[in-house]
Design an enzyme around this catalytic site. Structure first.
Site, mmCIF file in Angstrom:
data_model
loop_
_atom_site.group_PDB
_atom_site.id
_atom_site.type_symbol
_atom_site.label_atom_id
_atom_site.label_comp_id
_atom_site.label_asym_id
_atom_site.label_seq_id
_atom_site.Cartn_x
_atom_site.Cartn_y
_atom_site.Cartn_z
ATOM 1 N N GLY A 1 0.831 -1.319 -0.022
ATOM 2 C CA GLY A 1 0.016 -0.010 0.015
ATOM 3 C C GLY A 1 0.771 1.190 -0.026
ATOM 4 O O GLY A 1 2.191 1.119 -0.164
ATOM 5 N N ASN A 2 0.122 2.393 0.289
ATOM 6 C CA ASN A 2 1.189 3.687 0.387
ATOM 7 C C ASN A 2 0.547 4.822 1.244
ATOM 8 O O ASN A 2 -0.590 4.283 2.051
ATOM 9 C CB ASN A 2 1.142 4.397 -0.927
ATOM 10 C CG ASN A 2 -0.260 4.827 -1.621
ATOM 11 O OD1 ASN A 2 -1.001 5.516 -0.929
ATOM 12 N ND2 ASN A 2 -0.540 3.957 -2.668
#
Ligand code: CTP
Length: 403
Positions: A212-213
């Site tokens: 993810g980020n």
């Protein structure tokens, strides 16, 4: 959410028997989330008490140019009151006040404020039927509307005199609905449908892990809120985000992966006028997602990644009538890279963030943007809160829609 939510409403009360209804009017505005200040003409206090209106409005009531009871004799600044308001409503508006408004008289605080107000002014006449029909009153009503004021017509019925005819102030509920419709009708994004993507995507590695980020989704949620308050119906396709939707015109569609976001965007795209893609979509995902949790081993682990679908590019290819807006987060050759993306993805506007600008990007509450259009015209903005940035972006979109 009501269009009055967060609106600053200045209510002027003049000396008519209908002033007793103004108490309910104030209550209804407060209930719908507005902030209310009240100005009374001195004679109107014979019909409703300042205490009632200050209690209901949760603000002191203004009536004179300075507060006699206040030992500092603070001046009630009519210019400031006029500038504070998003709109002014004079209810009831008597024949006497209407005539003075028409002729620019300003012998009380209400009239001085009216003359200084730059906001829309609504007025709800209330008087006996013969006064309402008198040529001088009709002349005032016409002239006030020619000046740009908005009349909420009196209704017919039994009047305080016992006579029956036109002259009753509109009911408070009807006044609110009149103004609500008027505001809505004038909203620049009325009847527009807007698709917005926001937040990160999570690309599964196994049942418990993902790539993810750090995107919070704040920029996209602010864009959705701003577009909704300007009248749009918003479809907000959101990756995992703790942000909350705060407007009933926003329909939130929760997704996790780039693939789910792609599917959701294509489901809505044909029916929208504008699409704004502000999500931080993962460019790669694990090629194979393990069915079982991957067990720790004493050797290094390699995960093979494959590209995700470029949602923005696919919407550019499928574009018919839509105005398509992309985001670009760049670290070098910012303008050239952003311009190349406009062409490559068939965009109408791109919002450029440079990571070289302090306070810009997706892990902050602020942003500093440059907007570039399809003719490579650039507009640069200062560092601002994400809410203010969303207003700048939506204003650019409105200009393009109107062009
Ligand atoms: N975007 C998208 N789908 C993806 C990746 C990005 O819709 N799979 C959208 C983003 O929401 C953003 C825009 O594309 O509006 C820009 O993304 P960015 O990562 O800056 O550009 P890329 O096309 O990924 O190019 P590069 O990595 O070369 O900068």
């Amino acid at each position: 959410m009501s269009v009055f939510h967060g609106k600053k409403v200045l209510i002027g009360v003049t000396a008519g028997i209908a002033a007793y209804k103004t108490a309910n009017l104030v209550r209804l505005f407060i209930k719908s989330g507005a902030e209310v200040q009240v100005i009374m003409t001195p004679a109107s206090k014979d019909f409703v008490t300042p205490l009632t209106l200050s209690t209901l409005s949760k603000n002191p009531v203004h009536s004179t140019f300075y507060d006699q009871e206040d030992e500092n004799e603070l001046w009630n600044n009519h210019v400031e009151l006029g500038l504070w308001a998003d709109f002014m409503l004079i209810a009831p508006a008597t024949a006497n006040t209407l005539s003075k408004m028409t002729n620019g008289a300003c012998d009380n605080l209400l009239l001085a404020t009216y003359l200084s107000a730059k906001c829309p002014v609504y007025f709800a006449p209330a008087m006996d039927l013969d006064m309402y029909k008198h040529p001088s009153t009709l002349d005032s009503l016409n002239k006030l509307q020619e000046f740009g004021n908005i009349m909420i017509p009196a209704t017919s019925g039994e009047l305080a005199s016992g006579l029956v005819g036109q002259g009753r102030m509109a009911e408070p509920e009807d006044i609110l609905s009149f103004i609500e419709k008027d505001i809505y009708y004038k909203l620049p994004l009325r009847s527009k449908r807007i698709l917005i993507t926001a937040g990160p995507t999570y690309e599964a590695i196994d049942p418990v892990r993902f790539i993810g980020n750090h995107s919070s989704g704040k920029m996209g949620f602010e864009l959705a809120h701003t577009a909704a308050t300007l009248g749009a119906k918003v479809f907000l396709v959101a990756g995992p985000s703790a942000q909350k939707v705060q407007h009933s015109a926003i329909e939130r569609i929760d997704v996790r992966s780039a693939e789910e976001m792609y599917q959701a965007c294509h489901e809505y795209y044909a029916s929208v006028d504008v699409a704004i893609l502000s999500a931080a979509v993962a460019d790669y995902r694990p090629k194979n997602v393990a069915d079982q949790k991957i067990k720790k081993k004493d050797v290094s682990l390699t995960i093979e990644l494959e590209p995700t679908k470029d949602i923005l590019k696919s919407l550019g290819e499928a574009k018919e009538h839509q105005l398509l807006v992309g985001f670009a987060l760049e670290t070098n050759n910012e303008i050239a890279n952003a311009e190349a993306k406009i062409r490559k993805k068939n965009l109408d506007l791109i919002v450029l963030n440079s990571l070289r600008d302090k306070g810009a990007g997706f892990a902050t509450d602020t942003n500093k943007i440059t907007i570039i259009d399809a003719d490579f015209e650039q507009t640069s903005f200062e560092l601002k809160s994400k809410r203010e940035v969303s207003v700048d972006i939506v204003n650019e979109i409105i200009q393009k829609l109107d062009a």
